[in-house]
Structures are given as C-alpha cells and as structure tokens.
Design an enzyme around this catalytic site. Sequence first.
Site, PDB file in Angstrom:
ATOM      1  CG  ASP A 200      -1.964   1.054   1.109  1.00  0.00           C
ATOM      2  OD1 ASP A 200      -2.251   1.558   0.188  1.00  0.00           O
ATOM      3  OD2 ASP A 200      -2.226   1.425   2.319  1.00  0.00           O
TER       4      ASP A 200
ATOM      5  CG  ASP B 232      -1.833   7.586   0.711  1.00  0.00           C
ATOM      6  OD1 ASP B 232      -0.687   8.499   0.843  1.00  0.00           O
ATOM      7  OD2 ASP B 232      -2.737   7.467  -0.056  1.00  0.00           O
TER       8      ASP B 232
END
Length: 264
Positions: free
Chosen positions: A13, A15
Amino acid sequence: MTERKRIDFWLSDMDGVLVHEGRPVPGADAFVKRLGESGKPFRVLTNNSIYTQRDLSVRLAGAGLDVPAESIYTSALATAQFLEDQRPGGSAYVIGEAGLTTALHAAGYVLTDLAPDYVVLGETRTYSFTQITRAIRLIEGGARFIATNPDPVGPSTEGSLPACGAVAAMITRATGVHPYFVGKPNPRMMRSALNEIGGHSETTAMIGDRMDTDIVCGMEAGLFTILVLTGVTPRHEVDRFPYRPSLIVDSVADLADLIEPAGD
C-alpha cells in the site's frame, strides 16, 4: 501468525505505509531502495484514483521515494481493466479525475452521458451535485454502477474529506442500486497486480496499514500479509478482527532484511 515462505514478489500500500500525509515514513526510502536494488518484482497499490501512475511517481519522488511509474497500480487502472474485460469498447459516465479518465480512455472506453453502459464513480477533490444527480438519473435509466473503491473518507491537511464510498452510499440511497467496488478490499485488485508482475500468491507479500482493506484483501488473495503500525490500524485493535496478518511490524523500516536479491 503463519510460517513465512521465500518472498519473491512484493505488493505494498502507499498511504500509511510509504508516506503519511505527504511525508515519507521514516525508513521508507531505504526500504524502497533495497526493493529496487533486489530486482524483485513489486507494485505499490493505492485506492486513490485521482492521479495517474506518472503523477504518483512524481509525488513520491518529492517525498524522496524513487518508485517508477510502471511500478504503481491504482484502483483506476484496476477499474479500467475490469471494464475492458467485462464489456470491451464500452461507454461510461465518469465522476472522477485524470487518473480514472486516462485509464478508461487507454482501455478504449468512450466517456459520455448519453445512455452509457456504466456509471463509474471515482475520487475527486470537488464532487459536483450536478454530476451526482446525472449519475443517479443514468442509473435509474439502466446504467450499471461501478465504483473504484469503498473508502468513505480520505485524508487532508485540514481533516477528513468525503470519499468514493460515502458518495456511492448517497447514490445507492437515491437509486436502490449498489455499486460493484473494484479496489481494495476486493481481492481482484491484488490478483490483477500479481498478474502484472507474474507473481504467485504463495511467494508474494502484501504490506498494508489497514486491517479492513489491505490485510483482508491480501489474505483473501492468499498472500503473506504484513501489517505496519504507521497508518490506520493500531496494534491494540488487531485482535478485534476475525482474521490476523501473517506478520506485524512497526514500519517498513523493519522489513529491509526480508528482501533477498533475486536469484538467491
């Protein structure tokens, strides 16, 4: 916890894992550099459909992270690929920004508000009541409803912003039609990213900061899941979920030693 096999492919991922509110997570630069030097195939995944791959690469570079554009996979790309598979050469009415419209154009889609095959809802900084009203009427007229991701809110320097999931809920309330969400936690997004890098689930790791999207998505796709504690889910909340990550670490700075050079 599950026994770790050799990791030959990496998904992460963005953020909360590599950056937090536009700033690099401490140690993320060393992790990304080690990953690049290893020669191991990887993709950075994000539910954010606003930006193109190149946009995001430049934004990450501004945070000191060297991630090539082709190593970024967004919910916009996953959505475009899904629609191309489902209805090649179709049409869509789109609420979103360049990341989504560019991906759909590249997939051969016509963007129109005249009897489109789909209404496609993505992220935008300025949701328009006029556009939402048009989307509602098109769905009432028979257009299929697709949304890039179910995230209800997004971060900003001023606080939370309504995001795709929240606006989708409003459209559903008005029409009675639920969208098909393509992005995380739909495991289809991870399988699509795996296909891009030629990966196999049993030798792929997924790094995320959210139990309810990254970790459940990785688990359902059969990946080795790693929860980092630099984002949404704190350690004390992990036991509230009926599933567990394969590994929990403080941050990606703790993962560099798991990256073995390709071919070793």
